[in-house]
Scaffold this motif. Structure first.
Motif, short mmCIF file in Angstrom:
data_model
loop_
_atom_site.label_atom_id
_atom_site.label_comp_id
_atom_site.label_asym_id
_atom_site.label_seq_id
_atom_site.Cartn_x
_atom_site.Cartn_y
_atom_site.Cartn_z
N VAL A 1 1.01 -1.17 -0.26
CA VAL A 1 -0.18 -0.21 -0.07
C VAL A 1 0.86 1.36 0.12
CG1 VAL A 1 -1.75 -1.05 0.62
CG2 VAL A 1 -0.56 -0.36 2.55
N ASP A 2 1.89 1.14 0.10
CA ASP A 2 3.44 2.11 -0.24
C ASP A 2 3.02 2.62 -1.67
OD1 ASP A 2 5.03 4.20 -0.01
OD2 ASP A 2 6.72 2.57 1.06
N PRO A 3 3.02 3.84 -1.55
CA PRO A 3 2.76 4.83 -3.44
C PRO A 3 3.82 5.33 -3.94
CG PRO A 3 1.07 6.27 -1.30
CD PRO A 3 1.67 5.24 -0.57
N SER A 4 4.91 4.41 -3.05
CA SER A 4 5.98 4.16 -3.77
C SER A 4 6.18 3.38 -4.73
CB SER A 4 7.08 4.87 -2.66
OG SER A 4 7.64 3.51 -1.99
N GLN A 5 5.66 2.58 -4.32
CA GLN A 5 5.81 1.14 -4.51
C GLN A 5 4.92 1.15 -5.91
OE1 GLN A 5 7.98 -1.46 -4.42
NE2 GLN A 5 9.04 0.79 -2.87
N ARG A 6 3.57 1.20 -6.67
CA ARG A 6 2.82 2.15 -7.06
C ARG A 6 3.17 1.36 -8.95
NH1 ARG A 6 -1.46 3.84 -5.22
NH2 ARG A 6 -0.60 2.41 -3.26
N GLY A 7 4.65 1.76 -9.02
CA GLY A 7 4.71 1.42 -9.85
C GLY A 7 5.20 -0.16 -10.17
N HIS A 8 5.15 -0.95 -9.42
CA HIS A 8 4.97 -2.25 -9.88
C HIS A 8 3.77 -3.10 -10.09
CE1 HIS A 8 8.91 -2.73 -8.46
NE2 HIS A 8 8.80 -2.05 -7.51
N PHE A 9 2.26 -2.00 -9.96
CA PHE A 9 1.06 -2.38 -10.27
C PHE A 9 0.48 -2.28 -11.55
CE2 PHE A 9 1.60 -3.29 -5.58
CZ PHE A 9 1.58 -3.89 -5.47
N ILE A 10 -0.23 -2.50 -11.62
CA ILE A 10 -1.00 -2.12 -13.22
C ILE A 10 -2.31 -2.50 -12.55
CG2 ILE A 10 0.96 -2.34 -14.97
CD1 ILE A 10 -0.58 -4.99 -15.46
#
Length: 193
Positions: free
Chosen positions: A85-94
C-alpha cells in the motif's frame, strides 16, 4: 530425487493450468505416500530392495530468485510489512490492482479512513518476520506475458496461500492482482470509494 523433480514439475503444471482455490491449497503440502518400490499391489511381503528414504522436501535448497522475474517482483512484499500500500511502490502495479490502490490512497488522504485490510501480502496475519522467513515458499508459472506467483507461509501455526497475478508490460513484470486462497478475497474486488 526423481520423485522430487516429478512433484515440482507436477506442481508447476497445476499452477500453469490456472488452478486455484482448494487445489492451490495442496501445492505446498506433504507429498502423498506411495507404495514402496518393489511391492506389487496386494503383495504382503516386504520389498526385496527397500527404498532409501528421501530427505524431507523442506531440506531442499531454494532455487535462486532470478532478477527481473515475477518472483523477484513479489518477494520484497514479504520483507517489509504493508509495502503493497506504499505509494512509492505503485510502479509495480497495473490495473485492476493499481486502480484499487490509488482509490485507497485518495480515501486515506481525504481523512475518511482506510479501505484495505492491513498486511494484505501476509493475508492479514500478524507480522512475524522470523516465522515467515522460515516457512516462506514460492513457485512461479509463466505463460507468455502472464505469470502467477503462489506464495505459502505459516504464521502462528496457521498456513496461508496467496496468488499474485502479473503481466509483462514494456519488458517488466507488473502486478495485476493479489488473491488469498486461504482467506478467499482478491485485491481487485475491494471497493475503495
Amino acid at each position: 530425487m526423481a520423485r522430487r523433480r516429478f512433484l515440482a514439475l507436477s506442481t508447476l503444471c497445476l499452477v500453469a493450468a490456472g488452478l486455484s482455490g482448494a487445489t492451490a491449497q495442496g501445492l505446498f503440502g506433504a507429498p502423498p505416500a506411495n507404495n514402496p518400490a518393489g511391492t506389487a499391489p496386494g503383495d504382503s511381503g516386504a520389498p526385496a530392495n527397500p527404498p532409501t528414504p528421501a530427505p524431507p522436501a523442506d531440506s531442499a535448497p531454494a532455487a535462486p530468485i532470478q532478477p527481473g522475474s515475477p518472483t523477484a517482483v513479489v518477494r520484497p512484499f514479504y520483507n517489509q510489512v504493508n509495502l503493497e500500500v506504499d505509494p512509492s511502490q505503485r510502479g509495480h502495479f497495473i490495473d485492476p490492482a493499481k486502480t484499487v490502490l490509488d482509490k485507497s490512497d485518495a480515501l486515506r488522504k481525504s481523512g475518511q479512513g482506510e479501505c484495505l485490510d492491513p498486511n494484505m501480502a501476509l493475508d492479514n496475519a500478524d507480522y512475524d518476520k522470523d516465522e515467515i522467513d522460515k516457512s516462506l515458499k514460492t513457485i512461479e508459472a509463466i505463460n507468455g506475458d502472464q505469470a502467477k506467483v503462489v506464495v505459502a507461509f505459516v504464521v502462528a501455526g496457521n498456513p496461508h496461500r496467496l496468488e499474485w497475478k502479473l503481466k509483462k508490460v514494456g519488458g517488466d513484470w507488473k502486478i495485476t492482482d493479489l488473491l488469498s486462497v486461504t482467506g478467499e478475497w482478491a485485491l481487485s474486488q475491494y471497493q475503495c470509494e
